[in-house]
Scaffold this motif. Structure first.
Motif, PDB file in Angstrom:
ATOM      1  N   UNK A  21       0.888  -1.419  -0.287  1.00 59.11           N
ATOM      2  CA  UNK A  21      -0.129  -0.649  -0.629  1.00 59.11           C
ATOM      3  C   UNK A  21       0.531   1.340  -0.082  1.00 59.11           C
ATOM      4  N   UNK A  22       1.967   1.369   0.628  1.00 57.37           N
ATOM      5  CA  UNK A  22       3.008   2.538   0.693  1.00 57.37           C
ATOM      6  C   UNK A  22       3.507   2.673  -0.933  1.00 57.37           C
ATOM      7  N   UNK A  23       3.981   1.417  -1.013  1.00 55.84           N
ATOM      8  CA  UNK A  23       4.675   1.486  -2.005  1.00 55.84           C
ATOM      9  C   UNK A  23       3.615   2.074  -3.567  1.00 55.84           C
ATOM     10  N   UNK A  24       2.116   1.613  -3.635  1.00 53.98           N
ATOM     11  CA  UNK A  24       0.656   2.225  -4.583  1.00 53.98           C
ATOM     12  C   UNK A  24       0.837   3.604  -4.009  1.00 53.98           C
ATOM     13  N   UNK A  25       0.691   3.715  -3.200  1.00 57.88           N
ATOM     14  CA  UNK A  25       1.274   5.355  -2.515  1.00 57.88           C
ATOM     15  C   UNK A  25       2.085   6.181  -3.091  1.00 57.88           C
ATOM     16  N   UNK A  26       3.322   5.588  -3.221  1.00 57.88           N
ATOM     17  CA  UNK A  26       4.396   6.470  -3.367  1.00 57.88           C
ATOM     18  C   UNK A  26       4.008   6.771  -5.214  1.00 57.88           C
ATOM     19  N   UNK A  27       3.780   5.848  -5.844  1.00 55.25           N
ATOM     20  CA  UNK A  27       3.767   5.531  -7.293  1.00 55.25           C
ATOM     21  C   UNK A  27       2.741   6.545  -7.277  1.00 55.25           C
ATOM     22  N   UNK A  28       1.378   6.790  -6.842  1.00 55.77           N
ATOM     23  CA  UNK A  28       0.498   7.627  -7.317  1.00 55.77           C
ATOM     24  C   UNK A  28       0.887   9.285  -6.956  1.00 55.77           C
ATOM     25  N   UNK A  29       1.915   9.593  -6.103  1.00 50.91           N
ATOM     26  CA  UNK A  29       1.915  10.806  -5.339  1.00 50.91           C
ATOM     27  C   UNK A  29       2.826  11.622  -6.843  1.00 50.91           C
ATOM     28  N   UNK A  30       3.379  10.575  -7.724  1.00 52.53           N
ATOM     29  CA  UNK A  30       4.751  11.331  -8.587  1.00 52.53           C
ATOM     30  C   UNK A  30       4.256  11.340  -9.590  1.00 52.53           C
ATOM     31  N   UNK A  31       3.112  11.189  -9.947  1.00 50.39           N
ATOM     32  CA  UNK A  31       2.461  11.439 -11.755  1.00 50.39           C
ATOM     33  C   UNK A  31       2.536  12.651 -12.142  1.00 50.39           C
ATOM     34  N   UNK A  32       2.381  12.377 -13.668  1.00 51.13           N
ATOM     35  CA  UNK A  32       2.700  13.691 -14.185  1.00 51.13           C
ATOM     36  C   UNK A  32       0.794  13.845 -14.547  1.00 51.13           C
ATOM     37  N   UNK A 115       3.161  28.729 -41.598  1.00 48.45           N
ATOM     38  CA  UNK A 115       3.340  27.348 -42.382  1.00 48.45           C
ATOM     39  C   UNK A 115       1.581  27.356 -41.791  1.00 48.45           C
ATOM     40  N   UNK A 116       1.182  27.697 -40.890  1.00 46.57           N
ATOM     41  CA  UNK A 116      -0.001  27.016 -40.345  1.00 46.57           C
ATOM     42  C   UNK A 116      -0.168  26.350 -39.330  1.00 46.57           C
ATOM     43  N   UNK A 117       1.060  25.719 -39.210  1.00 46.14           N
ATOM     44  CA  UNK A 117       1.420  24.877 -37.444  1.00 46.14           C
ATOM     45  C   UNK A 117       1.795  25.509 -36.764  1.00 46.14           C
ATOM     46  N   UNK A 118       2.113  25.316 -34.828  1.00 44.95           N
ATOM     47  CA  UNK A 118       2.811  25.202 -34.373  1.00 44.95           C
ATOM     48  C   UNK A 118       2.765  24.260 -33.526  1.00 44.95           C
ATOM     49  N   UNK A 119       3.392  24.284 -32.137  1.00 45.23           N
ATOM     50  CA  UNK A 119       3.601  23.041 -31.379  1.00 45.23           C
ATOM     51  C   UNK A 119       3.995  24.154 -29.824  1.00 45.23           C
ATOM     52  N   UNK A 120       3.455  24.199 -28.947  1.00 48.50           N
ATOM     53  CA  UNK A 120       3.251  24.588 -27.706  1.00 48.50           C
ATOM     54  C   UNK A 120       3.941  24.130 -27.050  1.00 48.50           C
ATOM     55  N   UNK A 121       5.500  23.943 -26.006  1.00 46.00           N
ATOM     56  CA  UNK A 121       4.709  22.742 -24.578  1.00 46.00           C
ATOM     57  C   UNK A 121       5.001  23.413 -23.504  1.00 46.00           C
ATOM     58  N   UNK A 122       4.356  22.958 -22.342  1.00 47.10           N
ATOM     59  CA  UNK A 122       4.295  23.632 -20.807  1.00 47.10           C
ATOM     60  C   UNK A 122       4.046  22.743 -20.279  1.00 47.10           C
ATOM     61  N   UNK A 123       3.991  22.915 -18.983  1.00 46.21           N
ATOM     62  CA  UNK A 123       4.347  21.958 -17.953  1.00 46.21           C
ATOM     63  C   UNK A 123       3.135  22.714 -17.120  1.00 46.21           C
ATOM     64  N   UNK A 124       1.997  21.790 -16.660  1.00 47.79           N
ATOM     65  CA  UNK A 124       1.161  22.489 -15.977  1.00 47.79           C
ATOM     66  C   UNK A 124       1.529  21.929 -14.361  1.00 47.79           C
ATOM     67  N   UNK A 125       1.705  22.976 -13.608  1.00 44.32           N
ATOM     68  CA  UNK A 125       2.148  22.951 -12.167  1.00 44.32           C
ATOM     69  C   UNK A 125       1.070  22.548 -11.257  1.00 44.32           C
TER      70      UNK A 125
END
Length: 187
Positions: A21-32, A115-125
């Motif tokens: 359970x502790x392992x699973x909660x640790x995985x869930x806390x560090x999620x993108x 050209x008509x297309x762009x790609x914008x990177x963004x990291x949600x905080x």
């Protein structure tokens, strides 16, 4: 005094459950984070600008920690025909407050696209409700001034990773095996 075998087995099962359970909660806390918005099933969202000068297609890619937004500037009423030459800004708002502007990232008031297309990177905080706005300030060459936008509402939520799912499966398997051993020992 020694514990009976059945009590020893139950203690082992409880310890295993606690560790997993502790392992699973640790995985869930560090999620993108990833986001979800109203779309056509492909992940793409299409909106006309407020003055109907263009259609804007937004295709987010949530496959990494940094979300990549592909923006296509389309001819009015189209879902695939690219429009060339527009002056724009790509803005992300949270609770009506601007948290990102592509133009400000390069110290400009607006950006010109050919050209008509762009790609914008963004990291949600953080998780929450966001609005992506593609603001159009001019179309064509020479630019015909306009003041329009297309808005896309998205909800950023934690992603349940494969590692947490595997930990849950391992936990279930350990519990089943321990329960089977305990049942045999009690007979």
């Amino acid at each position: 005094m020694t514990q009976p075998k059945s009590l020893h087995t139950v203690s082992a099962v409880l310890a295993t459950v606690a560790v997993l359970s502790v392992m699973a909660s640790g995985f869930a806390a560090a999620l993108p984070a990833h986001a979800q918005g109203a779309d056509d099933g492909s992940g793409a969202m299409v909106q006309p600008t407020s003055g109907n000068s263009l259609n804007i297609k937004l295709e987010p890619d949530w496959s990494s920690d940094t979300t990549r937004f592909k923006v296509s500037f389309l001819e009015p009423g189209s879902t695939s025909s690219l429009h060339q030459h527009q002056d724009y800004d790509f803005v992300i708002l949270q609770d009506g407050r601007e948290v990102f502007s592509a133009a400000k990232q390069v110290n400009q008031q607006l950006i010109h696209n050919v050209e008509g297309t762009i790609t914008v990177p963004y990291k949600f905080a953080e998780n929450g409700s966001y609005t992506v706005e593609v603001r159009i300030y001019g179309v064509g060459l020479p630019a015909i001034p306009t003041d329009e936008k297309a808005s896309f509402n998205i909800q950023v939520t934690p992603e349940f990773p494969a590692a947490a799912a595997m930990a849950a499966v391992a936990l279930a398997a350990a519990m089943a095996a321990s329960a089977g051993l305990a049942a045999k020992r009690l007979r």
